[in-house]
Design a protein around this motif. Structure first.
Motif, PDB file in Angstrom:
ATOM      1  N   SER A 111       0.846  -1.185   0.000  1.00 23.59           N
ATOM      2  CA  SER A 111       0.000   0.000   0.000  1.00 23.59           C
ATOM      3  C   SER A 111       0.883   1.237   0.000  1.00 23.59           C
ATOM      4  O   SER A 111       2.102   1.156  -0.191  1.00 23.59           O
ATOM      5  CB  SER A 111      -0.915  -0.024   1.229  1.00 23.59           C
ATOM      6  N   CYS A 112       0.264   2.374   0.225  1.00 19.32           N
ATOM      7  CA  CYS A 112       1.043   3.603   0.290  1.00 19.32           C
ATOM      8  C   CYS A 112       1.141   4.071   1.734  1.00 19.32           C
ATOM      9  O   CYS A 112       0.418   3.578   2.602  1.00 19.32           O
ATOM     10  CB  CYS A 112       0.443   4.687  -0.590  1.00 19.32           C
ATOM     11  N   HIS A 143      -5.693   2.869   8.393  1.00 27.71           N
ATOM     12  CA  HIS A 143      -4.858   2.730   7.188  1.00 27.71           C
ATOM     13  C   HIS A 143      -3.892   3.905   7.148  1.00 27.71           C
ATOM     14  O   HIS A 143      -3.997   4.866   7.932  1.00 27.71           O
ATOM     15  CB  HIS A 143      -5.728   2.691   5.929  1.00 27.71           C
ATOM     16  N   CYS A 146      -2.962   5.379   4.008  1.00 24.41           N
ATOM     17  CA  CYS A 146      -2.979   5.945   2.659  1.00 24.41           C
ATOM     18  C   CYS A 146      -4.316   6.644   2.420  1.00 24.41           C
ATOM     19  O   CYS A 146      -5.247   6.057   1.852  1.00 24.41           O
ATOM     20  CB  CYS A 146      -2.756   4.841   1.630  1.00 24.41           C
ATOM     21  N   ASP A 175      -5.783   6.669  -1.100  1.00 27.82           N
ATOM     22  CA  ASP A 175      -6.196   5.369  -1.646  1.00 27.82           C
ATOM     23  C   ASP A 175      -6.659   4.470  -0.484  1.00 27.82           C
ATOM     24  O   ASP A 175      -6.010   3.475  -0.160  1.00 27.82           O
ATOM     25  CB  ASP A 175      -5.026   4.733  -2.399  1.00 27.82           C
ATOM     26  N   PRO A 231      -8.824   1.820   1.890  1.00 23.23           N
ATOM     27  CA  PRO A 231      -9.359   0.488   1.605  1.00 23.23           C
ATOM     28  C   PRO A 231     -10.836   0.553   1.235  1.00 23.23           C
ATOM     29  O   PRO A 231     -11.536   1.508   1.570  1.00 23.23           O
ATOM     30  CB  PRO A 231      -9.142  -0.267   2.918  1.00 23.23           C
ATOM     31  N   PHE A 278      -7.451  -3.692   0.919  1.00 22.29           N
ATOM     32  CA  PHE A 278      -6.461  -2.650   0.719  1.00 22.29           C
ATOM     33  C   PHE A 278      -5.842  -2.768  -0.671  1.00 22.29           C
ATOM     34  O   PHE A 278      -5.919  -3.807  -1.321  1.00 22.29           O
ATOM     35  CB  PHE A 278      -5.359  -2.761   1.783  1.00 22.29           C
ATOM     36  N   SER A 279      -5.213  -1.659  -1.111  1.00 26.95           N
ATOM     37  CA  SER A 279      -4.494  -1.711  -2.380  1.00 26.95           C
ATOM     38  C   SER A 279      -3.373  -2.736  -2.251  1.00 26.95           C
ATOM     39  O   SER A 279      -2.700  -2.820  -1.224  1.00 26.95           O
ATOM     40  CB  SER A 279      -3.908  -0.328  -2.713  1.00 26.95           C
TER      41      SER A 279
END
Length: 488
Positions: free
Chosen positions: A39-40, A165, A167, A170, A172, A219-220
């Motif tokens: 993820s970021c 998270h 990010c 972006d 989830p 998530f990404s």
């Protein structure tokens, strides 16, 4: 993006390092940030510098890893190859915002990061006192579901699901396993973390009782976590059902059992057709049941409502009973046998020459109508024999036209006997007259002639008195007294 940046500016950052002795060169950066592999991660950053009331227009922001590797620079050629294309400066340096975003986080990205500012025609400074540590983890934290586990059927309810998270650009994707209306919002937290909250407004039903309510966050990078809560749904009695220890034979006892689907558990009441309460409790015993035992119902109730099974008739087994109305008729010739039984009976038609199958069978409830069509030479009498597992019954049926013939024959015979008796009496009377005629009567010739003249003159009377006489009998018209008188 503007909304995102405004949210960042409004966020109160944890101060990793405070300025000592009023140093004008200071930065507000969290001590640590946790990111998810794949993820970021966003590192919030605000910096200050001594402007002395002057305005500067050209800034160069630089982020370093472990004080050597450049991971972000506006001149991309200076960026370490491991970070090229994976970093971007989200903040506006003219507004003293140095927020950094790192994409597709790797485990090798873990370490200490530092921000450096270079101001043209003024000065440059590395904020070594405000370094930030990045930790990379493999699995995200489990979502947190908030909902009253005990809910009421058909009444709207709202559940929330929160997930952390790193990010915000972006976040989830949150999904629920129940239909309803979804809303979500994201809020900044400490250590570069954000909290995404999803709300589900739904209407629970009895089918949801003891079922999990799931919230999943993806998530990404494809990593997914799920949390659940088991719902306890309150609902009124449903599917009220009455059962018995089958089969039930006539004149035996039976225990009825009432059951239903409900939460909380229901209480039961047995009610007759006229509404009177027979008993309380899930079971009810009936003694000496018969085919005429009336239907009863079971009512189940709890705090949420009540429901009824409706009138339930006991399935009682009993032998065949051949009902009135079973008969034969002519024109056309047909015999009908009406049988009341449970289970349904089989019927055989028995005649002098053997057994015959029914021409048609009609069933209505426990009544079965068996029909036998006649034929030429149909017997005068026939038997209907009904049989089931509980017993049998038989009736002899007679064709109605045969009875009429016998009746006519009896009447005719009676008339003939009466006629014979009358003829015999008449002949006996005439025979007596003949005996008087053979007795001598010479002394009375003149009187006889006179008498004959008198009879001759009354021809109508002669005709009446001549009924039943012949040539060998007395002269017609002469009675017994006159014969005796003539013989004196």
């Amino acid at each position: 993006m503007l909304i995102f940046l405004n949210s960042l500016f409004a966020f109160v950052f944890y101060l990793g390092a405070s300025s000592a002795g009023g140093n004008p060169w200071n930065a507000e950066i969290p001590n640590s940030v946790v990111g998810l592999s794949g993820s970021c991660v966003v590192i919030p950053c605000k910096f200050n510098y001594p402007s002395d009331g002057k305005t500067y227009n050209e800034f160069t922001g630089i982020w370093n890893k472990d004080a050597s590797d450049i991971i972000y620079h506006k001149e991309t050629s200076k960026i370490n190859s491991k970070f090229k294309g994976r970093t971007t400066l989200l903040g506006d340096l003219h507004h003293k915002n140095c927020t950094l975003k790192i994409y597709s986080l790797h485990h090798s990205d873990a370490g200490l990061y530092m921000f450096r500012i270079e101001i043209k025609d003024f000065n440059q400074y590395s904020y070594e006192e405000s370094k930030v540590s990045i930790t990379v983890k493999d699995l995200p934290e489990q979502p947190i579901i908030s909902v009253n586990e005990e809910v009421m059927s058909q009444k709207e309810k709202t559940a929330t699901c929160m997930v952390s998270h790193s990010c915000p650009s972006d976040p989830p994707q949150i999904t629920w396993n129940h239909e309803g209306t979804h809303t979500s919002q994201s809020q900044p937290q400490d250590h570069g973390q954000w909290r995404l909250t999803s709300s589900l407004t739904f209407t629970p039903s009895r089918e949801d009782h003891n079922k999990p309510l799931n919230c999943s966050a993806e998530f990404s990078g494809g990593k997914k976590v799920t949390s659940s809560k088991t719902l306890k749904v309150k609902y009124p009695p449903y599917n009220v059902n009455v059962k018995s220890n089958l089969p039930v034979k006539e004149n035996t006892s039976v225990e009825l059992i009432c059951s239903c689907d409900s939460n909380p558990p229901a209480s039961f009441q047995w009610v007759s057709l006229n509404g009177s309460v027979l008993a309380n409790g899930p079971t009810y015993k009936l003694n000496h049941v018969s085919r005429y035992t009336e239907a009863i119902s079971c009512t189940a109730s709890n705090t949420e409502g009540k429901n009824s099974s409706g009138p339930q008739r006991i399935n009682v087994l009993y032998p065949p009973e051949i009902k009135k109305g079973s008969s034969c008729k002519s024109k056309p010739t047909v015999c009908v046998c009406i049988v009341d039984s449970n289970p349904p009976s089989e019927v055989k038609w028995l005649g002098p020459s053997g057994a015959f199958p029914s021409s048609s069978i009609e069933q209505s409830g426990f009544l079965t109508i068996f029909t036998l069509q006649g034929w030429e030479g149909f017997p005068d009498t026939i038997q209907c024999f009904a049989n089931n597992s509980e017993g049998n019954s038989v009736i002899t049926l007679q064709m109605p036209h045969h009875g009429m013939i016998i009746y006519i024959a009896v009447v005719t015979a009676a008339v003939l006997v009466l006629v014979i008796i009358l003829v015999c009496v008449a002949k006996r009377h005439c025979r007596g007259k003949a005996q008087e005629q053979t007795t001598p009567n010479s002394g009375l010739e003149s009187k006889e002639e006179k008498s004959n003249d008198m009879y001759t003159n009354n021809q109508d009377d002669d005709d009446y008195k001549n009924w039943g006489c012949n040539d060998r009998d007395l002269p017609c018209g002469q009675d017994e007294d006159e014969a005796v008188y003539a013989n004196t």
